[in-house]
Write a protein that holds these residues in place. Structure first.
Motif, PDB file in Angstrom:
ATOM      1  N   GLY A 278       0.815  -1.213   0.000  1.00 37.75           N
ATOM      2  CA  GLY A 278       0.000   0.000   0.000  1.00 37.75           C
ATOM      3  C   GLY A 278       0.845   1.258   0.000  1.00 37.75           C
ATOM      4  O   GLY A 278       1.933   1.282  -0.598  1.00 37.75           O
ATOM      5  N   VAL A 279       0.361   2.293   0.664  1.00 41.56           N
ATOM      6  CA  VAL A 279       0.959   3.617   0.553  1.00 41.56           C
ATOM      7  C   VAL A 279       1.712   4.075   1.795  1.00 41.56           C
ATOM      8  O   VAL A 279       2.252   5.184   1.816  1.00 41.56           O
ATOM      9  N   ILE A 280       1.772   3.216   2.829  1.00 40.51           N
ATOM     10  CA  ILE A 280       2.373   3.694   4.074  1.00 40.51           C
ATOM     11  C   ILE A 280       3.894   3.537   4.063  1.00 40.51           C
ATOM     12  O   ILE A 280       4.425   2.495   3.687  1.00 40.51           O
ATOM     13  N   ASP A 281       4.552   4.592   4.487  1.00 40.40           N
ATOM     14  CA  ASP A 281       6.002   4.580   4.707  1.00 40.40           C
ATOM     15  C   ASP A 281       6.212   4.242   6.190  1.00 40.40           C
ATOM     16  O   ASP A 281       6.035   5.090   7.060  1.00 40.40           O
ATOM     17  N   PHE A 282       6.561   2.981   6.458  1.00 37.17           N
ATOM     18  CA  PHE A 282       6.538   2.491   7.843  1.00 37.17           C
ATOM     19  C   PHE A 282       7.694   2.997   8.698  1.00 37.17           C
ATOM     20  O   PHE A 282       7.551   3.181   9.898  1.00 37.17           O
ATOM     21  N   ARG A 283       8.851   3.150   8.082  1.00 36.78           N
ATOM     22  CA  ARG A 283      10.037   3.411   8.927  1.00 36.78           C
ATOM     23  C   ARG A 283       9.941   4.679   9.747  1.00 36.78           C
ATOM     24  O   ARG A 283      10.281   4.664  10.931  1.00 36.78           O
ATOM     25  N   PRO A 284       9.474   5.797   9.177  1.00 37.95           N
ATOM     26  CA  PRO A 284       9.371   6.989  10.027  1.00 37.95           C
ATOM     27  C   PRO A 284       8.433   6.785  11.215  1.00 37.95           C
ATOM     28  O   PRO A 284       8.698   7.289  12.312  1.00 37.95           O
ATOM     29  N   LEU A 285       7.369   6.027  11.003  1.00 34.45           N
ATOM     30  CA  LEU A 285       6.438   5.769  12.105  1.00 34.45           C
ATOM     31  C   LEU A 285       7.075   4.848  13.133  1.00 34.45           C
ATOM     32  O   LEU A 285       6.994   5.081  14.348  1.00 34.45           O
ATOM     33  N   ARG A 286       7.749   3.807  12.664  1.00 36.23           N
ATOM     34  CA  ARG A 286       8.391   2.872  13.591  1.00 36.23           C
ATOM     35  C   ARG A 286       9.492   3.585  14.356  1.00 36.23           C
ATOM     36  O   ARG A 286       9.644   3.412  15.584  1.00 36.23           O
ATOM     37  N   ALA A 287      10.249   4.424  13.675  1.00 36.76           N
ATOM     38  CA  ALA A 287      11.324   5.164  14.342  1.00 36.76           C
ATOM     39  C   ALA A 287      10.759   6.125  15.391  1.00 36.76           C
ATOM     40  O   ALA A 287      11.337   6.286  16.480  1.00 36.76           O
ATOM     41  N   ALA A 288       9.621   6.742  15.069  1.00 36.58           N
ATOM     42  CA  ALA A 288       9.016   7.670  16.036  1.00 36.58           C
ATOM     43  C   ALA A 288       8.527   6.927  17.268  1.00 36.58           C
ATOM     44  O   ALA A 288       8.696   7.400  18.397  1.00 36.58           O
ATOM     45  N   VAL A 289       7.921   5.760  17.048  1.00 31.97           N
ATOM     46  CA  VAL A 289       7.442   4.957  18.171  1.00 31.97           C
ATOM     47  C   VAL A 289       8.627   4.516  19.034  1.00 31.97           C
ATOM     48  O   VAL A 289       8.565   4.566  20.270  1.00 31.97           O
TER      49      VAL A 289
END
Lengths: 299, 299
Positions: free
Chosen positions: B249-260
């Motif tokens: 899909g369209v989600i860029d996971f790494r920035p979210l995972r890094a923020a978490v």
């Protein structure tokens, strides 16, 4: 869909019409506008005639239909009918990452601004665009919207056209508008004077937002357009068509309308419905129904 | 759907598997959890066996499947398999406006808390519920969620179970969760200590939010669960099934995972996919694929 969502228009066997359709000239209709996509099968001439017949004093036009009828002819038609043009839909789609795409978008938006100027539209509604195909760079797309606007706003100011940034429901973030909340739209618009760049408050797109009332208040003089339609549950298979007649969905309109009024907005209340059943119904019936629903649900 | 969204699992003719599936014991898998709804056709026994076979160290359980297998038997099974229970899905649906409905919800949530305690679940995921049928009172529904939690939190604290409030994508505001943004979830959770009431960060639900990174940082020690899956475009006809395999899909996971991670979260990364194609695929293939995609898209 009808069975779950109620009839698209009020018919004797369906939802009772609790009020008679107010006649042309009724003071309750002075702020009502028909977005012509609500009567999508009609061309400009039929929509203008429909507004005149029912005493709807304003119309929201769409570029496609205006082009079919002719720009100058449309401007003449609405003027001769005594209608105001509450908005022109729509500019935008500013997120292209390639220079050719960005350049095409800029050119197309300049044309849209010129058209809005010719029509004397209250604003040009901007649907800013989603992620380019294959991209997942949401922050980048949002940055590009701001960058293209930097180029576009001076052109719009010279043309005397107000741009109106429309936040779309987050379900359209990927494919239609990376502008997803009213707060984000106000943040972006705030780079320019309010008379140059405003925002659109569309009930379908913002009703869920826990901050909507405070952001409407914050938007204040930036509110360039107020669009109403209901949010249907469940959404139809094509989520673009989940915009229902006021009263057929879950939105409580009065608190939103009151907040927009309290924020100082005195412009038109434009009814914009994307809905297969509404489009299949007779346009005159649709206008009669939306007038009644406007009175019972929104005013 | 496959043609537009890519294959649900990596097959030789489909998307190339750019990495081999890491073997059990691979240090890259130490934070991975399988939410068992991802392998929906499997019961608890098959899902636990699947985790063991692939070296997935944790599982997110669902009450329905736990009930089918038996609560005590499930607790024994996961303990004997050396699995941790990252979450139990789900409590919630707290918005009933009638006393009988509210009382049933409270009772059911107390049972869910007891089950979570028996299972040693890291948290009980709370999907708070939408508007009651026929209601348009969104503010009222949100108030009732807070009121019911006031009653429920002490019970959970006594049971040693952490409640995890899950904001759902605004498209589910009317029918599943009036909690629509992470910021709103943190605001609500902040009425209680972080160890009593946390929040769930689910990429599908929050990726679009212009404030997501700052709200993840603000959530900090309240992050009780981190769930990943992709957001498919276009959404399928049933929008509940738009949750895709990471990378489809369209989600860029790494920035979210890094923020978490930067917010201090050290718990499991739970893969929770609702998707007809994934459910139709062989469960072992699904786990192999999600492990590879976890490594290539999330880590």
């Amino acid at each position: 869909m009808s069975a779950r969502h109620g009839p698209a228009v009020d018919v004797p066997s369906g939802r009772p019409a609790t009020v008679r359709t107010p006649p042309p000239g009724d003071p309750r209709l002075t702020r009502l506008s028909l977005n012509q996509w609500t009567t999508r099968r009609w061309g400009v001439a039929e929509a203008v005639a429909g507004c005149a017949r029912f005493g709807v004093p304003a119309i929201g036009l769409w570029r496609e239909q205006v082009a079919e009828h002719g720009l100058a002819a449309t401007a003449r038609l609405v003027r001769d009918a005594g209608l105001q043009v509450s908005s022109l839909c729509r500019g935008g789609f500013l997120t292209a990452a390639d220079p050719a795409g960005a350049s095409r978008a800029l050119e197309d938006n300049r044309r849209a601004i010129d058209e809005a100027a010719t029509l004397g539209a209250g604003c040009l509604v901007m649907v800013v665009g989603g992620l380019p195909a294959g991209s997942r760079d949401l922050a980048g797309a949002r940055d590009r919207v701001a960058a293209v606007l930097e180029e576009l706003v001076p052109y719009a100011v010279r043309a005397g056209v107000r741009l109106a940034l429309e936040p779309l429901h987050p379900m359209y973030c990927a494919d239609r508008a990376v502008l997803s909340t009213l707060g984000q739209a106000v943040d972006l618009a705030a780079r320019w004077p309010a008379e140059a760049v405003g925002v659109v408050v569309d009930t379908f797109h913002v009703w869920w937002d826990p901050e909507v009332l405070s952001q409407v208040a914050r938007a204040g003089p930036r509110i360039a357009a107020f669009q109403v339609c209901d949010y249907l549950v469940p959404l139809p298979a094509d989520p673009l068509l989940g915009r229902g007649m006021m009263g057929d969905g879950v939105i409580d309109f009065r608190p939103l309308r009151a907040a927009v009024d309290a924020a100082g907005y005195t412009g038109f209340v434009e009814v914009e419905i994307f809905n297969a059943d509404v489009w299949d119904a007779d346009g005159h019936e649709v206008i009669a129904t939306l007038i009644r629903r406007y009175v019972t649900e929104v005013l």
